[in-house]
Design an enzyme around this catalytic site. Structure first.
Site, PDB file in Angstrom:
ATOM      1  N   GLY A  13      -6.483  37.515  -0.671  1.00 40.59           N
ATOM      2  CA  GLY A  13      -6.261  36.131  -0.210  1.00 40.59           C
ATOM      3  C   GLY A  13      -7.228  35.736   0.881  1.00 40.59           C
ATOM      4  N   ASP A  63      -6.479  38.346  -9.281  1.00 38.06           N
ATOM      5  CA  ASP A  63      -5.132  37.801  -9.165  1.00 38.06           C
ATOM      6  C   ASP A  63      -4.203  38.993  -8.899  1.00 38.06           C
ATOM      7  OD1 ASP A  63      -2.578  36.826  -9.508  1.00 38.06           O
ATOM      8  OD2 ASP A  63      -3.088  35.599 -11.250  1.00 38.06           O
ATOM      9  N   SER A 150       6.022  37.718   7.588  1.00 32.84           N
ATOM     10  CA  SER A 150       6.268  36.417   8.227  1.00 32.84           C
ATOM     11  C   SER A 150       7.520  36.545   9.084  1.00 32.84           C
ATOM     12  CB  SER A 150       6.513  35.343   7.167  1.00 32.84           C
ATOM     13  OG  SER A 150       7.055  34.178   7.755  1.00 32.84           O
ATOM     14  N   TYR A 164      11.054  32.332  -0.194  1.00 29.48           N
ATOM     15  CA  TYR A 164       9.981  32.821   0.680  1.00 29.48           C
ATOM     16  C   TYR A 164      10.539  33.827   1.687  1.00 29.48           C
ATOM     17  CZ  TYR A 164       5.990  32.690   3.886  1.00 29.48           C
ATOM     18  OH  TYR A 164       4.919  33.041   4.685  1.00 29.48           O
ATOM     19  N   ALA A 166      13.189  35.687   1.474  1.00 29.48           N
ATOM     20  CA  ALA A 166      13.559  36.939   0.789  1.00 29.48           C
ATOM     21  C   ALA A 166      12.309  37.759   0.453  1.00 29.48           C
ATOM     22  CB  ALA A 166      14.342  36.628  -0.487  1.00 29.48           C
ATOM     23  N   LYS A 168       9.447  37.805   2.017  1.00 35.85           N
ATOM     24  CA  LYS A 168       8.826  38.386   3.215  1.00 35.85           C
ATOM     25  C   LYS A 168       9.703  39.485   3.825  1.00 35.85           C
ATOM     26  CE  LYS A 168       4.938  36.233   3.122  1.00 35.85           C
ATOM     27  NZ  LYS A 168       3.674  36.948   2.962  1.00 35.85           N
TER      28      LYS A 168
HETATM   29  N1  LIG Z   1       0.162  29.916   7.685  1.00 36.20           N
HETATM   30  C1  LIG Z   1       1.305  30.327   8.233  1.00 36.20           C
HETATM   31  O1  LIG Z   1       1.896  29.627   9.081  1.00 36.20           O
HETATM   32  C2  LIG Z   1       1.895  31.653   7.850  1.00 36.20           C
HETATM   33  C3  LIG Z   1       3.017  32.090   8.559  1.00 36.20           C
HETATM   34  C4  LIG Z   1       3.583  33.319   8.235  1.00 36.20           C
HETATM   35  C5  LIG Z   1       3.040  34.089   7.234  1.00 36.20           C
HETATM   36  N2  LIG Z   1       1.949  33.627   6.532  1.00 36.20           N
HETATM   37  C6  LIG Z   1       1.433  34.483   5.481  1.00 36.20           C
HETATM   38  O2  LIG Z   1       0.059  34.715   5.687  1.00 36.20           O
HETATM   39  C7  LIG Z   1      -0.604  34.878   4.437  1.00 36.20           C
HETATM   40  C8  LIG Z   1      -1.777  33.916   4.355  1.00 36.20           C
HETATM   41  O3  LIG Z   1      -1.279  32.607   4.495  1.00 36.20           O
HETATM   42  P1  LIG Z   1      -2.226  31.348   4.725  1.00 36.20           P
HETATM   43  O4  LIG Z   1      -1.473  30.410   5.564  1.00 36.20           O
HETATM   44  O5  LIG Z   1      -3.587  31.774   5.099  1.00 36.20           O
HETATM   45  O6  LIG Z   1      -2.228  30.755   3.228  1.00 36.20           O
HETATM   46  P2  LIG Z   1      -3.351  29.928   2.433  1.00 36.20           P
HETATM   47  O7  LIG Z   1      -4.211  29.202   3.382  1.00 36.20           O
HETATM   48  O8  LIG Z   1      -2.630  29.173   1.359  1.00 36.20           O
HETATM   49  O9  LIG Z   1      -4.209  31.100   1.755  1.00 36.20           O
HETATM   50  C9  LIG Z   1      -3.593  31.939   0.819  1.00 36.20           C
HETATM   51  C10 LIG Z   1      -4.619  32.878   0.231  1.00 36.20           C
HETATM   52  O10 LIG Z   1      -3.978  33.699  -0.759  1.00 36.20           O
HETATM   53  C11 LIG Z   1      -4.727  33.612  -1.971  1.00 36.20           C
HETATM   54  N3  LIG Z   1      -3.819  33.838  -3.104  1.00 36.20           N
HETATM   55  C12 LIG Z   1      -2.704  33.167  -3.430  1.00 36.20           C
HETATM   56  N4  LIG Z   1      -2.178  33.669  -4.563  1.00 36.20           N
HETATM   57  C13 LIG Z   1      -2.974  34.693  -4.930  1.00 36.20           C
HETATM   58  C14 LIG Z   1      -2.970  35.608  -6.017  1.00 36.20           C
HETATM   59  N5  LIG Z   1      -2.026  35.562  -6.977  1.00 36.20           N
HETATM   60  N6  LIG Z   1      -3.947  36.540  -6.098  1.00 36.20           N
HETATM   61  C15 LIG Z   1      -4.920  36.596  -5.165  1.00 36.20           C
HETATM   62  N7  LIG Z   1      -4.993  35.757  -4.102  1.00 36.20           N
HETATM   63  C16 LIG Z   1      -4.028  34.816  -4.008  1.00 36.20           C
HETATM   64  C17 LIG Z   1      -5.369  32.236  -1.927  1.00 36.20           C
HETATM   65  O11 LIG Z   1      -6.559  32.158  -2.689  1.00 36.20           O
HETATM   66  P3  LIG Z   1      -6.657  31.654  -4.205  1.00 36.20           P
HETATM   67  O12 LIG Z   1      -5.834  30.420  -4.322  1.00 36.20           O
HETATM   68  O13 LIG Z   1      -8.116  31.462  -4.382  1.00 36.20           O
HETATM   69  O14 LIG Z   1      -6.144  32.779  -5.035  1.00 36.20           O
HETATM   70  C18 LIG Z   1      -5.744  32.152  -0.461  1.00 36.20           C
HETATM   71  O15 LIG Z   1      -6.944  32.832  -0.219  1.00 36.20           O
HETATM   72  C19 LIG Z   1       0.455  34.654   3.370  1.00 36.20           C
HETATM   73  O16 LIG Z   1       0.981  35.888   2.940  1.00 36.20           O
HETATM   74  C20 LIG Z   1       1.516  33.859   4.097  1.00 36.20           C
HETATM   75  O17 LIG Z   1       2.795  34.008   3.531  1.00 36.20           O
HETATM   76  C21 LIG Z   1       1.360  32.429   6.831  1.00 36.20           C
END
Ligand SMILES: NC(=O)c1ccc[n+]([C@@H]2O[C@H](COP(=O)([O-])OP(=O)(O)OC[C@H]3O[C@@H](n4cnc5c(N)ncnc54)[C@H](OP(=O)(O)O)[C@@H]3O)[C@@H](O)[C@H]2O)c1
Length: 273
Positions: A13, A63, A150, A164, A166, A168
């Protein structure tokens, strides 16, 4: 202590958001980064930025929900002589899963996303962890695996986000459950629980000024994090020198949001007990 020269990190990701930031942080510390996601174009531009700054990056389309593709990817990397020292399981998705049908979002979207989140956030982490752990064991690497969980997976629960939360919670428990098995191969595993970070995942919500201000009031440190706030936690847990004795921990990076006393503080701040 945080020098990662000679190490290779695999980050899922990494095409945007927190994963992209992890790629910059780890490469700046000297690691070669192998960055994976579904959208190859975005990954290539992240890799170009890293290479332009004099560091090493390799973009790979993957993926994480596709077990066969995950195994093929690591077989291919091993054949090419890559040795992975650090894994960041960051790829994740977040969608609403209201329990009452009438509360579905305004676009009349009736799809139930619970299963999708389990597939990406839980099974994706499992497939990649299994492949990398076996790779590390085979190559006798004292590796570090970091799962991005998270605060929603523990005590910062939110309405309409049951799926979500569940998923995490499963990531946190998976991290802890794997400590013993991985320790036999000198592999450490930890997770990071971010609070609210401003990334493409939630830009539609916190990109709006008024909403952002309201949310910031509920965070003790009074700000929503930019992705760079993850740097310290990622470097600490990645470095065998800095965190050699740390495994099975869950590091919360949330500005105090899961403290839970904010509501009381604002409502009763003028009351003398
Ligand atoms: N932002 C927050 O406030 C927050 C808070 C707590 C936890 N998190 C966690 O932090 C992580 C990153 O979040 P983010 O906010 O940076 O999200 P984001 O900006 O939506 O980025 C998500 C990344 O995951 C990739 N992805 C999604 N599905 C995928 C798959 N099936 N295979 C491979 N890559 C995949 C996406 O790329 P593609 O679409 O190109 O595949 C993208 O690079 C996540 O696990 C999220 O739950 C985020």
């Amino acid at each position: 202590m945080f020098d990662l020269i000679g190490k290779t990190a695999f980050i899922t990701g990494a095409s945007k958001g927190i994963g992209e930031r992890c790629a910059y942080a780890l490469s700046s510390a000297g690691a070669k980064v192998i960055i994976a996601a579904r959208q190859l174009d975005s990954l290539k531009s992240v890799a170009d930025n890293i290479i332009r700054n004099g560091y090493k990056a390799l973009p790979i389309q993957l993926d994480v929900t596709d077990k066969h593709a995950v195994n093929k990817c690591f077989d291919q990397l091993a054949q090419n002589g890559e040795v992975i020292d650090i894994l960041i399981n960051n790829a994740g998705i977040s969608m609403m899963t209201p329990v009452f049908e009438s509360k579905r979002n305004q676009q009349n979207d009736t799809k139930d996303y619970f299963q999708d989140m389990l597939q990406t956030n839980v099974m994706g982490v499992w497939y990649v962890t299994k492949a990398v752990a076996n790779h590390m064991k085979e190559k006798c690497i004292s590796g570090s695996i970091i799962n991005i969980a998270s605060v929603c997976g523990s005590n910062r629960l939110r309405a309409n986000l049951t799926g979500y939360c569940a998923s995490k919670a499963a990531v946190i428990q998976m991290t802890k459950a794997l400590v013993g098995e991985l320790a036999t191969a000198n592999i450490r595993i930890n997770c990071i629980s971010p609070g609210l970070f401003h990334t493409p995942l939630n830009d539609d919500r916190i990109g709006i000024d008024e909403t952002r201000k309201q949310i910031e009031k509920t965070i003790p440190l009074h700000f929503i994090a930019d992705p760079c706030e993850i740097d310290g936690a990622i470097l600490y847990l990645s470095s065998n020198k800095a965190s050699r004795y740390v495994t099975g921990s869950c590091l919360t990076v949330d500005g105090g949001a899961s403290w839970g006393g904010v509501y009381d503080y604002y409502v009763f701040k003028d009351v003398v007990y």
